[in-house]
Design an enzyme around this catalytic site. Structure first.
Site, mmCIF file in Angstrom:
data_model
loop_
_atom_site.group_PDB
_atom_site.id
_atom_site.type_symbol
_atom_site.label_atom_id
_atom_site.label_comp_id
_atom_site.label_asym_id
_atom_site.label_seq_id
_atom_site.Cartn_x
_atom_site.Cartn_y
_atom_site.Cartn_z
ATOM 1 N N SER A 1 45.295 40.818 35.888
ATOM 2 C CA SER A 1 44.201 40.069 36.516
ATOM 3 C C SER A 1 44.534 38.584 36.549
ATOM 4 O O SER A 1 45.060 38.027 35.590
ATOM 5 C CB SER A 1 42.898 40.314 35.751
ATOM 6 O OG SER A 1 43.056 40.022 34.385
ATOM 7 N N GLY B 1 42.187 36.137 37.623
ATOM 8 C CA GLY B 1 40.922 35.440 37.864
ATOM 9 C C GLY B 1 40.487 35.580 39.307
ATOM 10 O O GLY B 1 40.541 36.669 39.889
ATOM 11 N N GLY C 1 42.475 37.387 42.181
ATOM 12 C CA GLY C 1 42.541 38.835 42.345
ATOM 13 C C GLY C 1 43.369 39.526 41.293
ATOM 14 O O GLY C 1 43.571 39.004 40.203
ATOM 15 N N GLY D 1 37.214 41.065 32.819
ATOM 16 C CA GLY D 1 38.348 41.853 32.346
ATOM 17 C C GLY D 1 37.922 43.225 31.852
ATOM 18 O O GLY D 1 38.579 44.233 32.118
ATOM 19 N N ASP D 2 36.809 43.258 31.119
ATOM 20 C CA ASP D 2 36.336 44.538 30.579
ATOM 21 C C ASP D 2 35.853 45.467 31.704
ATOM 22 O O ASP D 2 36.043 46.686 31.627
ATOM 23 C CB ASP D 2 35.222 44.296 29.551
ATOM 24 C CG ASP D 2 35.735 43.496 28.353
ATOM 25 O OD1 ASP D 2 36.936 43.605 28.041
ATOM 26 O OD2 ASP D 2 34.939 42.761 27.754
#
Lengths: 306, 306
Positions: free
Chosen positions: A216, A218, A221, A247-248
């Site tokens: 990832s 941010g 993308g 993120g989770d």
């Protein structure tokens, strides 16, 4: 169900303040308390998507009791291991005036060998019911550095695919558990090779044991790299908000896709990017904006880049 | 003994972090937990000076239990009132790289009428043994705005002089309790009259019921104004550090002087300025640097200014 393990969970406390100024004194006008830690957040996203899940975590002390009470009121399925060390706390200060979120986390307490073995036993006892294992987050100080690899090995013994989301030494040591997917972010990729070459870092993670890497970046993308190719997916717009939760939510999307069998990588990446964006808009880690998710899904751009 | 009352105590948690950056994520490398609230800090300073003291405070919930455990291990004499609402927490983040201390405090839980009456009863039961009453700090939300006045009135009934240290409405309402001394700082004086005219604000506090005003101006020193005159005391040097603790150490010095009968104002002010400076050097509120106190005492400058 999807089994998530959180070796170092937390009571996440959020203080909303008018403005946070370093060196200043401020009174919180709102205080929120919630069970946290990456695996718990992943389970919360899955639960809100209607995906059966089980969160496994150690708890101790009064903040551990607060974690359990909050899990009960949230309706999340969970199984805990009682430990002597008190559950750590994370403190997030949301500064209303300038929309910043500042997070200070306690390191956590070392588990005893017996406590660590008990956590493994719980996972061993439930892995037969799982379609995917997610092992997420930091390790408490003093935990075995290959803790994630030990957890992933239990999944592998039962032919259950696993997702690993951690950083630093625990990430590198965890690859021995041969996760189906690891989900580093840009910083974590930089730590892997000590330079800003994400594709090279992703390849190194695959060489070291990861089946696929979904990274990832941010608002720029996410990228997926596996034996079949490399894809880049870009959200329709840049959002500011809750990066931890993003993120989770991505990990939840990856686990959901793996639970359905061999993933369609471009489709997985599209959904994962839309999930991340919808989590950025959620007020707390584990929350997603379902309306935004539906609107964003067709708007994500996915391209094969190698 | 000197009886201190803390209507809105706290579990003070201090996180030491490498550097606090708004919008960032940081892990605490040290965590300290201590019973706090201004009256508790005052009692801690008096205790460390060998002055008999009793801290009276409400406690509730698991953080209330942590407060009691810490008081036990500190050896402070205390008497608690059990309340239903959990004791609030303050979070101080000490940023090592730039030596800033940032404090976020929870507001506290409203006491019931019965709980508030029980706190008054404890003070009523012990005030006969007291030489001075100190009523310090904020009020929990929902407490009577004249809470400090009610406490001070119990002292007045027994001819016991009192010190009041609070701000805003609770300060103005507390003056009806006719404290022997109030101890505002520069900000609190500004709030009193809405402009930066400290001497006029001090006179207004006296007109409204305070016998004397001892005002603190940080590194610029302190002023005392009473019927006998006005004095300014200046520390020998400017220090940076723990400002919360400095105010509480000043209140401890004022209470100690009142316990000895009618104060010698220049002498009181000298000691109070030295105590404040020695508390700035203490790592946590309630700690003082005894060696610095002894060295600073003769170095403080005191002048009569009106």
């Amino acid at each position: 169900m999807i089994l998530t393990v959180t070796p170092n969970p937390a009571l996440d406390v959020t203080y909303r303040v008018p403005r946070l100024v370093p060196g200043g004194v401020v009174k919180a006008d709102r205080v929120y308390r919630r069970a946290g830690g990456k695996g718990v957040n992943v389970a919360r996203v899955l639960h809100s998507l209607g995906v059966p899940t089980l969160a496994v975590l150690p708890v101790g002390g009064s903040d551990g009791r607060a974690v359990v009470e909050e899990l009960d009121s949230s309706g999340l399925a969970y199984q805990t291991v009682e430990v002597a060390g008190p559950t750590r706390r994370t403190v997030t200060v949301v500064s209303t005036a300038d929309s910043t979120e500042t997070l200070v986390s306690e390191p956590g307490e070392p588990p005893s060998d017996v406590e660590w073995a008990a956590l493994l036993d719980v996972v061993r006892g439930r892995i037969g019911e799982a379609s995917v294992l997610v092992s997420s987050g930091s390790l408490p100080p003093g935990a075995p550095v290959d803790a994630h690899a030990q957890l992933l090995a239990l999944a592998a013994e039962h032919g259950v695919p696993s997702v690993l989301d951690t950083s630093g030494e625990p990430l590198l040591a965890g690859l021995a558990g041969r996760p189906a997917v690891v989900k580093p972010n840009a910083d974590e990729l930089r730590q892997v090779i000590g330079s800003d070459e994400p594709l090279r870092a992703m390849e190194m993670l695959r060489d070291a044991g990861a089946g696929a890497v979904v990274a990832s970046f941010g608002a720029r993308g996410m990228m997926a790299r596996c034996a079949d190719g490399t894809w880049l997916a870009t959200p329709s717009r840049s959002l500011t908000g809750n990066a931890t939760g993003a993120g989770d939510a991505a990990v939840a999307g990856i686990a959901e896709a793996l639970a359905g069998g061999t993933p369609d990588w471009p489709g997985l990446l599209r959904r994962v990017v839309a999930l991340s964006a919808s989590a950025v808009l959620g007020p707390l880690a584990g929350d997603i904006d379902h309306a935004y998710l539906e609107a964003e899904l067709p708007a994500v751009t996915v391209e094969e880049i190698g």
